[in-house]
Scaffold this active site. Structure first.
Site, short mmCIF file in Angstrom:
data_model
loop_
_atom_site.label_atom_id
_atom_site.label_comp_id
_atom_site.label_asym_id
_atom_site.label_seq_id
_atom_site.Cartn_x
_atom_site.Cartn_y
_atom_site.Cartn_z
CE LYS A 66 -4.48 7.95 4.14
NZ LYS A 66 -3.12 7.78 4.69
CG HIS A 107 -3.02 3.86 1.11
ND1 HIS A 107 -3.34 3.27 2.31
CD2 HIS A 107 -2.74 5.16 1.38
CE1 HIS A 107 -3.25 4.18 3.27
NE2 HIS A 107 -2.89 5.33 2.73
CD GLU A 124 -3.35 -0.80 1.70
OE1 GLU A 124 -3.61 0.37 1.99
OE2 GLU A 124 -4.14 -1.75 1.88
#
Length: 279
Positions: free
Chosen positions: A194, A167, A110
């Site tokens: 996030k 991510h 990530e």
């Protein structure tokens, strides 16, 4: 940090997903209110030695434009030692001038510097939570779900807020996929939701921003931290008032991810946007 100092506005300090209306949550960590006013700025500590980490933390503590520090343990050769990091964590907290400390081990897949086996990753986090020097903990949502749920529970028991993160350094998922991942983070008990993605076109940046705004308007009961990375994605880091992202990253010196701008420049833009939105 005592549990009472990490709480959501108008909610009991239990750090569970509340029944508040979407878009209404404000997370309070110490004196910082996340989700209120302009997006708050995070700067990362990416040092490879204790001395460098302390120097970076002092800079963050003294920088009026930065609201929170992130310690990137994957950059630190001793970052995997858990309890043995306690003296450094205590010294970092001492020079941050009251600003919250977010602790992160970013895995290689990530975008991090080094890999760590899942069992070691969660053991490390459990040890860090018992140091008493962590305000927020970044946990990757794609790790094994049972282990994610356990560390979220432990963090909340220790009064530590959790950033559940995802991510994608290769592409930007579709609108519905982004929203689904953010909703899953919320269902898993995240205190901040996030997602960071890599755009391959200007349209990808707009996809991320539109999905973030849709999540904030219709589903979010937690603050969002969303961004499109790289040079194409710079706008997403500066338009949180539009997209619904309550936090953004900026640099004091070395950037920790592609597309980061200097904190002073980011604050100037955020201030202009905030002033304009209030006129």
């Amino acid at each position: 940090m005592p549990l009472s100092s990490v709480a959501f506005a108008a909610q009991p300090a239990t750090l569970q997903v509340p029944s508040a209306a979407p878009g209404s949550a404000v997370l309070t960590v110490g004196s910082l209110r996340i989700g209120e006013g302009a997006p708050k700025i995070i700067a990362s500590i990416t040092a490879s030695t204790d001395r460098e980490a302390l120097d970076q933390a002092r800079d963050i503590g003294a920088a009026s434009q930065v609201d929170m520090a992130e310690l990137r343990l994957d950059h630190h050769p001793q970052g995997h030692l858990g309890e043995r990091m306690k003296p450094l964590l205590a010294r970092l907290v001492g020079v941050l001038d009251g600003k919250p400390l977010l602790v992160t081990w970013r895995s290689k897949e990530e975008g991090g510097e080094r890999e760590l086996a899942d069992a070691t990753y969660f053991n490390l986090y459990a040890e860090l939570l018992h140091t008493g020097h962590v305000d927020l903990l970044d946990v990757e949502m794609m790790k094994p779900q049972a282990a994610v749920e356990n560390i979220v529970t432990l963090a909340h028991e220790r009064g530590v807020a959790v950033v559940l993160s995802n991510h994608d350094f290769n592409a930007t998922p579709g609108h519905d996929v982004i929203v689904e991942r953010l909703r899953r983070q919320q269902a898993l008990g995240a205190d901040i939701l996030k997602i960071a993605v890599m755009p391959n076109s200007k349209a990808d940046v707009l996809t991320l921003m539109a999905a973030s705004q849709h999540m904030q308007a219709h589903y979010a009961k937690r603050p969002l931290l969303t961004m499109s990375m790289g040079p194409l994605g710079v706008l997403s880091r500066l338009a949180g008032q539009l997209s619904g992202s309550a936090l953004t990253y900026a640099s004091l010196g070395q950037a920790s991810a592609p597309g980061q701008l200097e904190a002073a420049a980011v604050q100037n833009v955020l201030d202009v946007v905030e002033q304009g939105s209030q006129s």
